[in-house]
Design a protein around this motif. Structure first.
Motif, PDB file in Angstrom:
ATOM      1  N   ASP A  16      13.120  46.589  46.695  1.00 42.59           N
ATOM      2  CA  ASP A  16      13.234  46.020  48.043  1.00 42.59           C
ATOM      3  C   ASP A  16      12.815  44.552  47.971  1.00 42.59           C
ATOM      4  O   ASP A  16      12.459  44.053  46.908  1.00 42.59           O
ATOM      5  N   HIS A  17      12.795  43.853  49.143  1.00 40.61           N
ATOM      6  CA  HIS A  17      12.510  42.418  49.085  1.00 40.61           C
ATOM      7  C   HIS A  17      11.108  42.113  48.563  1.00 40.61           C
ATOM      8  O   HIS A  17      10.911  41.114  47.882  1.00 40.61           O
ATOM      9  N   ASN A  18      10.148  42.993  48.851  1.00 43.81           N
ATOM     10  CA  ASN A  18       8.799  42.731  48.339  1.00 43.81           C
ATOM     11  C   ASN A  18       8.719  42.920  46.830  1.00 43.81           C
ATOM     12  O   ASN A  18       8.114  42.106  46.122  1.00 43.81           O
ATOM     13  N   GLU A  37      14.185  50.390  40.279  1.00 41.88           N
ATOM     14  CA  GLU A  37      14.560  50.816  41.628  1.00 41.88           C
ATOM     15  C   GLU A  37      15.167  52.215  41.546  1.00 41.88           C
ATOM     16  O   GLU A  37      16.081  52.448  40.753  1.00 41.88           O
ATOM     17  N   LEU A  63      17.609  41.167  61.157  1.00 46.91           N
ATOM     18  CA  LEU A  63      17.209  39.785  61.435  1.00 46.91           C
ATOM     19  C   LEU A  63      16.142  39.360  60.443  1.00 46.91           C
ATOM     20  O   LEU A  63      15.217  40.136  60.158  1.00 46.91           O
ATOM     21  N   GLY A 492       7.720  43.801  57.555  1.00 46.30           N
ATOM     22  CA  GLY A 492       8.717  42.777  57.892  1.00 46.30           C
ATOM     23  C   GLY A 492       9.415  42.317  56.630  1.00 46.30           C
ATOM     24  O   GLY A 492       8.828  42.330  55.547  1.00 46.30           O
ATOM     25  N   ALA A 493      10.682  41.948  56.785  1.00 49.67           N
ATOM     26  CA  ALA A 493      11.455  41.515  55.621  1.00 49.67           C
ATOM     27  C   ALA A 493      11.093  40.077  55.291  1.00 49.67           C
ATOM     28  O   ALA A 493      11.849  39.142  55.517  1.00 49.67           O
TER      29      ALA A 493
HETATM   30  C1  LIG Z   1      16.057  50.402  60.386  1.00 53.44           C
HETATM   31  C2  LIG Z   1      15.125  49.284  60.036  1.00 53.44           C
HETATM   32  C3  LIG Z   1      15.345  48.039  60.584  1.00 53.44           C
HETATM   33  C4  LIG Z   1      14.488  46.989  60.288  1.00 53.44           C
HETATM   34  N1  LIG Z   1      14.765  45.764  60.817  1.00 53.44           N
HETATM   35  C5  LIG Z   1      14.046  44.702  60.418  1.00 53.44           C
HETATM   36  C6  LIG Z   1      14.438  43.393  60.797  1.00 53.44           C
HETATM   37  O1  LIG Z   1      15.425  43.194  61.492  1.00 53.44           O
HETATM   38  N2  LIG Z   1      13.694  42.347  60.355  1.00 53.44           N
HETATM   39  C7  LIG Z   1      12.589  42.549  59.549  1.00 53.44           C
HETATM   40  O2  LIG Z   1      11.935  41.574  59.169  1.00 53.44           O
HETATM   41  N3  LIG Z   1      12.204  43.784  59.162  1.00 53.44           N
HETATM   42  C8  LIG Z   1      12.923  44.857  59.565  1.00 53.44           C
HETATM   43  N4  LIG Z   1      12.582  46.110  59.136  1.00 53.44           N
HETATM   44  C9  LIG Z   1      11.380  46.271  58.366  1.00 53.44           C
HETATM   45  C10 LIG Z   1      11.530  45.877  56.932  1.00 53.44           C
HETATM   46  O3  LIG Z   1      12.767  46.211  56.406  1.00 53.44           O
HETATM   47  C11 LIG Z   1      10.389  46.579  56.268  1.00 53.44           C
HETATM   48  O4  LIG Z   1       9.242  45.811  56.509  1.00 53.44           O
HETATM   49  C12 LIG Z   1      10.541  46.781  54.884  1.00 53.44           C
HETATM   50  O5  LIG Z   1      11.640  47.623  54.660  1.00 53.44           O
HETATM   51  C13 LIG Z   1       9.232  47.375  54.373  1.00 53.44           C
HETATM   52  O6  LIG Z   1       9.249  47.767  53.278  1.00 53.44           O
HETATM   53  P1  LIG Z   1       9.491  47.083  51.806  1.00 53.44           P
HETATM   54  O7  LIG Z   1      10.649  46.205  51.766  1.00 53.44           O
HETATM   55  O8  LIG Z   1       8.232  46.563  51.278  1.00 53.44           O
HETATM   56  O9  LIG Z   1       9.870  48.354  51.024  1.00 53.44           O
HETATM   57  P2  LIG Z   1      10.920  49.441  51.357  1.00 53.44           P
HETATM   58  O10 LIG Z   1      12.014  48.882  52.208  1.00 53.44           O
HETATM   59  O11 LIG Z   1      10.118  50.609  51.792  1.00 53.44           O
HETATM   60  O12 LIG Z   1      11.550  49.713  49.945  1.00 53.44           O
HETATM   61  C14 LIG Z   1      10.989  50.493  48.955  1.00 53.44           C
HETATM   62  C15 LIG Z   1      11.943  50.482  47.777  1.00 53.44           C
HETATM   63  O13 LIG Z   1      11.381  51.209  46.726  1.00 53.44           O
HETATM   64  C16 LIG Z   1      12.336  52.143  46.229  1.00 53.44           C
HETATM   65  N5  LIG Z   1      11.600  53.295  45.702  1.00 53.44           N
HETATM   66  C17 LIG Z   1      10.980  54.266  46.424  1.00 53.44           C
HETATM   67  N6  LIG Z   1      10.379  55.144  45.598  1.00 53.44           N
HETATM   68  C18 LIG Z   1      10.609  54.698  44.324  1.00 53.44           C
HETATM   69  C19 LIG Z   1      10.219  55.165  43.030  1.00 53.44           C
HETATM   70  N7  LIG Z   1       9.467  56.254  42.882  1.00 53.44           N
HETATM   71  N8  LIG Z   1      10.632  54.468  41.945  1.00 53.44           N
HETATM   72  C20 LIG Z   1      11.380  53.341  42.072  1.00 53.44           C
HETATM   73  N9  LIG Z   1      11.766  52.857  43.283  1.00 53.44           N
HETATM   74  C21 LIG Z   1      11.380  53.524  44.394  1.00 53.44           C
HETATM   75  C22 LIG Z   1      13.204  52.472  47.417  1.00 53.44           C
HETATM   76  O14 LIG Z   1      14.458  52.983  47.027  1.00 53.44           O
HETATM   77  C23 LIG Z   1      13.279  51.113  48.119  1.00 53.44           C
HETATM   78  O15 LIG Z   1      14.294  50.303  47.609  1.00 53.44           O
HETATM   79  C24 LIG Z   1      13.387  47.191  59.427  1.00 53.44           C
HETATM   80  C25 LIG Z   1      13.152  48.456  58.880  1.00 53.44           C
HETATM   81  C26 LIG Z   1      14.011  49.494  59.163  1.00 53.44           C
HETATM   82  C27 LIG Z   1      13.757  50.839  58.547  1.00 53.44           C
END
Ligand SMILES: Cc1cc2nc3c(=O)[nH]c(=O)nc-3n(C[C@H](O)[C@H](O)[C@H](O)COP(=O)(O)OP(=O)(O)OC[C@H]3O[C@@H](n4cnc5c(N)ncnc54)[C@H](O)[C@@H]3O)c2cc1C
Length: 512
Positions: A16-18, A37, A63, A492-493
């Motif tokens: 993911d982005h983080n 991933e 967004l 947040g993204a």
């Molecule tokens: C429907 C929706 C809409 C959103 N809209 C917005 C928006 O408009 N603007 C905004 O800023 N934020 C938005 N967010 C919030 C933002 O996307 C989240 O803050 C972000 O997704 C949080 O998580 P992350 O990116 O850190 O990790 P996550 O998105 O939780 O990603 C985790 C990643 O790890 C992978 N993974 C999981 N388990 C394993 C494993 N065991 N081994 C390897 N890989 C694994 C997953 O497949 C995934 O790719 C939204 C979230 C959702 C769900």
């Protein structure tokens, strides 16, 4: 064992982005990085996909709210293809009768509010100055990567002393409060109160009267200030993911999709690498997980490696989802009553009053949904026409307060929820239903399946956190770090949690 003949200094779990931001930042610090991933594509919730042939949308996150300029520059994201089709979008609270409210961002907007609601405009000036003073105090904490909280708090107190007397006392007084109580005390205008309340609690399961929602609101304002307000990336949110992946590749980082980490390897009490679901062991002295704290510590590491007291401090359950998403293909721009075509491209909110937002939260807690849901809408194809055929559009609707475990089950209810969304929007744009060519509702379980986010949203376990020292990116296991939404500085993204963890890791290595 090395993988494919390469040795790695660090393994990042989650594309993911983080995770991508952490991998790119560690690569810039000359570490050899492997990112794993689980899914067959990168991005988590930040992806672009076709919803109908020739119609593309950001199917989940839609967004960019707070991608810090500093991160864009540090990772050279524009060189890696990131372009914003629209920046600093205004937010418009939609009114059924066409008396829409642009949430004030400047004097002109406040003057427009004063034209119809002079008392609220006066209250806004005071409220806005008060929030800005607090954001100025807490925003530096979001970029402060020092692990110890004491110096950061000391700096906060110094900053407060430079400002008007009483700012810090007011901040401490506000933080535990609810945004709902503050809005009731300050404003009369239902549309203004509804929009501000939705802004504060969007994405959480807390209603606007929940204690601590003021912290959530200020945290969001501070994060938003780090970027350029709300923006729409050209090519959708997937374009942010692509640019971050290119930044990883530019540092010779390796990315593997379809590689689920099933367990962390520990030797002599320190991290030694990971094992993937197909049984491959990959050795590295540093593992950075973008999964939640609980998933990393319990599911991947295992309780046997942590002390009982630390297990007790983990979030009690995986976060329960609270958002759903509707993506629609339209054969033209809907005619929102009284809304100029320029503002059609803004961030549009349907949250007619604070009560409506509160009711949505209460119903969600009862595993139900309001007949007229509150929502956040964008029509990204206005700024980025390449997303749809000429003259056509895509609309993206984020629905907060959607229970994961809805009464009666999602298969039985999803069509009715989709129709209630279309009906609700049609109250503001009478031709709306006729414009819809195709539409799809992603329920929290769908989002969980597509994004890999446990519960399909952000829940009570992943609260905003203001400082690295309070959010524990480092774990009790040497070599294991967290960079997901539950660690500093929260959801947040933004890529911030990833970059912040990478900075803390680099600082710790230098100190050693
Ligand atoms: C429907 C929706 C809409 C959103 N809209 C917005 C928006 O408009 N603007 C905004 O800023 N934020 C938005 N967010 C919030 C933002 O996307 C989240 O803050 C972000 O997704 C949080 O998580 P992350 O990116 O850190 O990790 P996550 O998105 O939780 O990603 C985790 C990643 O790890 C992978 N993974 C999981 N388990 C394993 C494993 N065991 N081994 C390897 N890989 C694994 C997953 O497949 C995934 O790719 C939204 C979230 C959702 C769900």
């Amino acid at each position: 064992m090395a993988w494919g003949g390469r040795k790695f200094d660090a393994i990042v779990i989650g594309g993911d982005h983080n995770g991508l931001a952490a991998a790119a930042c560690l690569g810039r610090a000359s570490l050899r990085v492997l990112l794993l991933e689980a899914g067959d594509r990168l991005g988590g919730a930040a992806v672009t996909a076709e919803i109908l042939p020739e119609y593309e949308a950001s199917t989940m996150a839609h967004l960019v709210e707070a991608l810090p300029r500093r991160i864009e520059r540090h990772l050279k994201l524009s060189k890696h293809g990131l372009r914003h089709a629209a920046r600093d979008l205004p937010t418009v609270a939609l009114d059924r009768d066409g008396g829409h409210l642009v949430l004030p961002r400047n004097r002109k907007d406040v003057a427009a509010l004063a034209g119809t609601r002079p008392a609220d405009a006066a209250a806004w000036r005071v409220f806005d100055a008060r929030m800005k003073a607090h954001v100025a105090l807490i925003a530096p904490l979001l970029f402060d990567d020092t692990a110890s909280i004491q110096p950061a708090l000391r700096r906060l107190v110094w900053r407060a002393e430079w400002r008007a007397a009483g700012t810090l006392a007011d901040l401490l007084h506000l933080l535990p409060q609810s945004i709902g109580d503050l809005l009731d005390a300050e404003f009369e205008y239902p549309l203004l109160k509804g929009a501000l309340a939705l802004d504060a609690v969007l994405g959480s399961v807390d209603g606007p009267y929940a204690p601590g929602t003021m912290l959530r609101y200020l945290h969001r304002l501070a994060l938003r200030g780090l970027g350029r307000g709300y923006s729409i990336p050209a090519g959708g949110l997937g374009a942010v993911t692509d640019a971050l992946a290119a930044a990883v590749a530019a540092q010779r980082g390796e990315i593997r999709t379809g590689a689920r980490v099933s367990r962390l390897l520990v030797e002599g009490g320190a991290i030694a690498g990971v094992e993937t679901a197909d049984g491959t062991a990959i050795i590295a002295p540093l593992v950075v997980s973008s999964l939640g704290r609980r998933a990393t510590m319990l599911d991947l590491l295992g309780a046997a490696h942590i002390e009982t007291a630390q297990v007790r401090r983990l979030p009690a359950t995986a976060p329960a989802g609270s958002v759903a998403k509707v993506n629609l293909a339209l054969d033209g721009l809907p005619d929102f009553r009284g809304l100029s075509s320029v503002l059609c491209g803004a961030r549009l909110l349907i949250a007619p009053s604070l009560d409506d937002v509160d009711r949505a939260a209460t119903l969600c807690a009862q595993r139900d949904i309001a007949a007229e849901p509150v929502m956040e809408i964008t029509i990204p194809s206005i700024a980025d026409p390449a997303l749809a055929p000429a003259g056509h559009h895509v609309m993206s609707v984020l629905l907060p307060f959607m229970p994961h475990d809805i009464e009666g089950g999602w298969p039985a209810r999803s069509e009715a929820v989709l129709q209630s969304v279309i009906r609700t929007i049609a109250q503001y744009a009478p031709d709306f239903a006729d414009r819809v060519i195709a539409g799809d509702l992603l329920t929290p379980p769908d989002i969980e399946a597509k994004s890999g986010i446990p519960g399909g949203g952000l829940g009570p376990a992943e609260r905003p956190c203001l400082h690295a020292g309070a959010a524990r990116q480092a774990t009790p296991v040497p070599g294991l770090w967290l960079c997901g939404p539950g660690s500093h500085p929260g959801d947040g993204a933004t890529g911030l949690a990833g970059c912040s963890a990478a900075a803390a890791i680099v600082a710790e290595r230098r100190a050693r």
